[in-house]
Design a protein around this motif. Structure first.
Motif, PDB file in Angstrom:
ATOM      1  N   ALA A 139       0.694  -1.189  -0.129  1.00  0.00           N
ATOM      2  CA  ALA A 139       0.254   0.101  -0.093  1.00  0.00           C
ATOM      3  C   ALA A 139       0.976   1.135   0.102  1.00  0.00           C
ATOM      4  CB  ALA A 139      -1.051   0.024   1.234  1.00  0.00           C
ATOM      5  N   SER A 140       1.889   1.158   0.744  1.00  0.00           N
ATOM      6  CA  SER A 140       3.016   2.311   0.859  1.00  0.00           C
ATOM      7  C   SER A 140       3.460   2.650  -0.692  1.00  0.00           C
ATOM      8  CB  SER A 140       3.916   2.080   1.833  1.00  0.00           C
ATOM      9  OG  SER A 140       4.944   2.936   1.934  1.00  0.00           O
ATOM     10  N   ALA A 141       3.936   1.537  -1.285  1.00  0.00           N
ATOM     11  CA  ALA A 141       4.467   1.732  -2.486  1.00  0.00           C
ATOM     12  C   ALA A 141       3.731   2.366  -3.412  1.00  0.00           C
ATOM     13  CB  ALA A 141       5.059   0.419  -2.869  1.00  0.00           C
ATOM     14  N   ALA A 142       2.517   1.813  -3.496  1.00  0.00           N
ATOM     15  CA  ALA A 142       1.415   2.394  -4.325  1.00  0.00           C
ATOM     16  C   ALA A 142       1.129   3.847  -4.309  1.00  0.00           C
ATOM     17  CB  ALA A 142       0.033   1.656  -4.072  1.00  0.00           C
ATOM     18  N   VAL A 143       1.530   4.544  -3.107  1.00  0.00           N
ATOM     19  CA  VAL A 143       0.990   5.913  -2.974  1.00  0.00           C
ATOM     20  C   VAL A 143       1.936   6.509  -3.713  1.00  0.00           C
ATOM     21  CG1 VAL A 143       1.254   7.696  -1.192  1.00  0.00           C
ATOM     22  CG2 VAL A 143       0.145   5.558  -0.661  1.00  0.00           C
ATOM     23  N   VAL A 144       3.062   6.149  -4.000  1.00  0.00           N
ATOM     24  CA  VAL A 144       4.325   6.965  -4.818  1.00  0.00           C
ATOM     25  C   VAL A 144       4.547   6.373  -6.348  1.00  0.00           C
ATOM     26  CG1 VAL A 144       5.442   7.768  -2.712  1.00  0.00           C
ATOM     27  CG2 VAL A 144       6.274   5.620  -3.680  1.00  0.00           C
ATOM     28  N   GLY A 145       3.373   5.422  -6.834  1.00  0.00           N
ATOM     29  CA  GLY A 145       3.498   5.073  -8.043  1.00  0.00           C
ATOM     30  C   GLY A 145       4.353   3.668  -8.470  1.00  0.00           C
ATOM     31  N   VAL A 146       4.552   3.055  -7.292  1.00  0.00           N
ATOM     32  CA  VAL A 146       4.994   1.553  -7.470  1.00  0.00           C
ATOM     33  C   VAL A 146       4.096   0.571  -7.231  1.00  0.00           C
ATOM     34  CG1 VAL A 146       6.919   0.151  -6.482  1.00  0.00           C
ATOM     35  CG2 VAL A 146       7.434   2.807  -6.601  1.00  0.00           C
ATOM     36  N   SER A 147       4.351  -0.315  -8.123  1.00  0.00           N
ATOM     37  CA  SER A 147       3.209  -1.503  -8.406  1.00  0.00           C
ATOM     38  C   SER A 147       3.942  -2.714  -8.281  1.00  0.00           C
ATOM     39  CB  SER A 147       2.487  -1.492  -9.403  1.00  0.00           C
ATOM     40  OG  SER A 147       3.345  -1.585 -10.686  1.00  0.00           O
TER      41      SER A 147
END
Length: 246
Positions: A76-84
Motif C-alpha cells: 500500500a505504501s509503494a502504491a502511494v508513490v506510483g510503485v506497483s
C-alpha cells in the motif's frame, strides 16, 4: 566540526528503470519516497525489492502474524508513490547475513528487472557517526553494491542463466540513501505530501514506535530530513543520495 557546504548535484535523469533494494518494509519510506514519487511522475519505472518481510519489527506481534501485515502495508505504501512491483526475497528479519546467497538473490532481481539505477540504504556502520546502524541495513546495502557488478558477470552465479536470467551489465549507478556523505539530491517538494502518506501506510509499525500522532510524526520526520539538506541544494528541501557510478 563544520557542516559541509558543498552544493549537491541533481540526480541524473537519463535513465528509465530503477531497482530499490532494502532490508525492511518502511526503509524506503524513511529514506527516499519523495524522490520515488518524483521519478514515477516523470514516467520512470521503479521496482521495490525487500530482503525481509519485516516480521521481527514489532515486539507485540509474533513474526508469523506480523509478516503478512507488514507486507500489506508495504504494498500500500509503494502504491502511494506510483510503485506497483514489490518483491520480497524471504530472508529472515534481523539476522540477514552478508554473503553469496544474498548477493545472488539481489543479482537475480537486477537481471530480471534490468535497471540502470540501483537504489539502496546506508550500508555503513553508523548514521552520521551518531547512531549505530543495524546489521540488516549494513548487509543488504553492501550486497546491493556488490550485486550490481555480479549481475553483469556471466561466470558469477551461472545458475541464474540456467533460470533464464541473462547477465545484465547495464547498471550505471548505485544511489545510497541516508548516507552521511551525499553527493546528489532530488527536490523533495513535489513528492513530499505523497512521501508523508506513503510512510503513514506503515501505521501499525509507527503506532508502536512513537506516542506522537502518526501523521504528525511522519510529517515532522520527513520534513525535517528534507529541510536539513536545503542549504546544500539551492535552498530547496531535498532527498539526498551518495551516487556511486559504475
Amino acid at each position: 566540526m563544520t557542516e559541509p557546504t558543498e552544493q549537491l548535484s541533481p540526480m541524473p535523469t537519463d535513465w528509465e528503470r530503477a531497482l530499490a533494494v532494502v532490508a525492511h518494509p518502511d526503509d524506503l519510506e524513511y529514506g527516499c519516497a519523495a524522490a520515488v514519487a518524483q521519478w514515477t511522475d516523470e514516467g520512470r519505472e521503479v521496482t521495490y525489492v525487500l530482503a525481509t518481510r519485516g516480521e521481527a519489527g514489532i515486539d507485540t506481534i509474533a513474526p508469523d502474524a506480523c509478516a503478512p501485515l507488514r507486507e500489506r502495508e508495504q504494498r500500500a505504501s509503494a502504491a502511494v508513490v506510483g510503485v506497483s512491483a514489490v518483491e520480497f526475497l524471504g530472508h529472515r528479519d534481523g539476522v540477514i547475513e552478508y554473503g553469496t546467497g544474498l548477493r545472488r538473490d539481489i543479482a537475480a532481481a537486477i537481471r530480471a528487472h534490468r535497471p540502470e539505477l540501483v537504489v539502496t540504504l546506508n550500508h555503513r556502520d553508523t548514521w552520521g557517526g551518531a547512531a549505530w546502524n543495524t546489521p540488516d541495513h549494513r548487509a543488504v546495502g553492501r550486497a546491493a553494491l556488490d550485486a550490481a557488478g555480479d549481475a553483469g558477470n556471466r561466470w558469477i552465479f551461472p545458475e541464474l542463466a540456467e533460470r533464464g536470467l541473462a547477465p545484465w551489465d547495464g547498471v550505471r549507478w548505485v544511489a545510497v540513501a541516508g548516507s552521511d556523505t551525499p553527493t546528489h539530491a532530488v527536490d523533495a517538494g513535489p513528492g513530499l505530501e505523497r512521501a508523508v502518506a506513503s510512510l503513514l501506510e506503515h501505521r501499525t509499525y509507527i503506532e508502536v514506535l512513537t506516542d506522537q500522532e502518526p501523521e504528525d510524526y511522519c510529517r515532522s520526520f520527513l520534513t525535517g530530513v528534507a529541510q536539513a539538506a536545503a542549504d546544500r541544494f539551492g535552498g530547496r528541501p531535498a532527498v539526498t543520495f551518495e551516487l556511486l557510478p559504475r
